[in-house]
Design an enzyme around this catalytic site. Structure first.
Site, short mmCIF file in Angstrom:
data_model
loop_
_atom_site.label_atom_id
_atom_site.label_comp_id
_atom_site.label_asym_id
_atom_site.label_seq_id
_atom_site.Cartn_x
_atom_site.Cartn_y
_atom_site.Cartn_z
N HIS B 12 0.80 -1.32 0.06
CA HIS B 12 -0.11 0.00 0.08
C HIS B 12 0.88 1.18 -0.06
O HIS B 12 0.42 2.29 0.53
CB HIS B 12 -1.04 -0.15 1.26
N HIS B 59 -1.33 4.80 9.42
CA HIS B 59 -0.28 5.66 9.51
C HIS B 59 -0.34 6.84 10.25
O HIS B 59 0.49 7.88 9.69
CB HIS B 59 0.21 5.51 8.15
N HIS B 192 10.41 -3.93 3.89
CA HIS B 192 10.91 -2.45 3.63
C HIS B 192 11.24 -2.04 5.12
O HIS B 192 10.76 -2.53 6.06
CB HIS B 192 10.07 -1.68 2.85
N GLU B 239 4.24 -5.09 8.53
CA GLU B 239 2.94 -4.95 8.36
C GLU B 239 2.47 -6.33 7.53
O GLU B 239 1.26 -6.58 7.45
CB GLU B 239 3.08 -3.84 6.83
#
Lengths: 126, 278
Positions: B12, B59, B192, B239
């Site tokens: 995302h 977030h 990431h 995530e």
């Protein structure tokens, strides 16, 4: 129980959340356009209004992601601060790892050699 | 009774939203990523859901560190979005399914998952971008139930807890009276890391292991602590917990319909994987 540190990887724990609260709250406020304007109009006064520490304010002034993280900043909230200056994640990554943005992008792209294996269901040895 | 028709799990990354707004789908950097969604949409055309249960992490749009729920379930009739501070394009409010939200809440609390319930909730790019990838032409023709997982502030929920939470949601859906077709949309990851001296870390080996295990051996991932997941997938690679919740919702054995793993998108090893129950 403290976990073994992961090199080059700050983990945002309760301790960081406590230490970085004012800094992260300031960054969170930048969700709203009027707050971004207030920040840009008078950065120091705006940071003071959140009770930020001298360390946090210095890190903001220096635009140093490394110093912001050390002062308790969380990447997800700091992204809103970075966004004001139109810095993307490659700019920030390059800044923290001491390479040029092009070198940072090249390092990311080099991982693309594993795409085919992963898509074929293989687990490449990296 | 309601039925889970399958799951789509996808990255995302906010940059995807900007690429959509700038119509960069054919740009050489973006094409391999966006092309991966063509077969996803073909699958969706054959498997049209009424409701999408979106498992994601906020977030810092709806939740801040003042109140940080480990698991939160939206129970609103409508969910807005905002520009999140950096000017990400916003989308029209998304329709909720309040009755299904409460059925899930009742089911999971009965199973001892004491969730936070949200009758007002903003959803961020982790919800809006994946929906745009599935329905690029306009507002998605579905209602949503957003389920937020804390992947921001440690301690994070364990992978084992995430899988069990998903399974509990799956049971609540299966026991829900109306005959709805439910799609699970899990978002985030894969590997990431944005911050620190290891910024730019990507780990195709662990990503491949996760993609393979998610099909029919998600228990394998419950052997990792969240600290180990951070080490192997990067800080924000945690995530993948959202994907584990999502896999739990799809009960039993699955078949992998497709996957597209593509590095790099921004700093991320992007991936989309479609599973359907067998």
């Amino acid at each position: 129980m403290a976990e073994k540190p992961i090199p080059g990887t700050p983990v945002f724990t309760g301790e960081s959340a406590k230490k970085g609260y004012a800094l992260n709250k300031m960054c969170y406020s930048l969700n709203e356009a009027k707050n971004r304007e207030a920040f840009l109009a008078n950065e120091d006064a705006y940071c003071d209004s959140f009770g930020m520490t001298e360390e946090q304010k210095a890190a903001i002034r220096a635009r140093s992601v490394e110093a912001l993280i050390a002062a308790g900043g969380n990447a997800y909230y700091l992204a809103k601060f970075a966004g004001i200056f139109h810095l993307n994640m490659q700019d920030i990554g390059a800044q923290q790892t001491g390479v040029s943005v092009d070198e940072f992008k090249a390092k990311l792209k080099a991982y693309a050699r594993f795409n085919d294996d992963v898509n074929a269901g293989k687990v490449p040895h990296v | 009774m309601s039925k889970v028709i399958g799951s789509v799990s996808t990255s995302h990354v906010p940059a995807i939203g900007n690429a959509i707004a700038k119509r960069l789908q054919q740009d050489p950097y973006w094409k391999p990523f966006f092309d991966g969604f063509i077969p996803v949409r073909e699958w969706l055309a054959r498997n049209t859901p009424d409701v999408v249960v979106v498992v994601y992490n906020d977030h810092g749009l709806n939740f801040f560190l003042d109140k940080m729920p480990t698991f939160a379930i939206g129970a609103a009739a409508s969910y807005g979005s905002e520009d999140e501070g950096w000017g990400i394009p916003t989308v029209p409010p998304l329709a909720g399914d309040v009755d299904l939200s409460w059925a899930i809440i009742e089911g999971v609390v009965k199973d001892e998952f004491d969730v936070t319930t949200c009758q007002e909730m903003l959803v961020d790019h982790a919800v809006t971008i994946p929906l745009q990838l599935l329905w690029p032409a306009g507002p998605p023709p579905v209602r949503i139930v957003p389920i937020a997982v804390n992947t921001v502030q440690h301690p994070l929920p364990s992978a084992a807890r995430c899988l069990k939470f998903g399974q509990s949601i799956g049971r609540a859906i299966a026991a829900y009276g109306p005959a709805l077709k439910i799609l699970v949309l899990s978002t985030g990851g894969l590997s990431h890391q944005l911050e620190g001296g290891r910024a730019g870390f990507i780990n195709p080996e662990f990503d491949a292991l996760c993609l393979n295990a998610l099909i029919n051996d998600p228990e394998k991932l419950t052997g990792y602590t969240t600290h180990q997941i951070v080490e192997l997938a990067g800080s924000q690679g945690s995530e993948v917990l959202n994907w584990i919740v999502g896999r739990g919702i799809v009960q039993g054995e699955t078949r992998e319909v497709l996957r597209n793993y593509h590095i790099p998108i921004s700093n991320t090893a992007s991936a989309v994987q479609v599973l359907e129950p067998v």
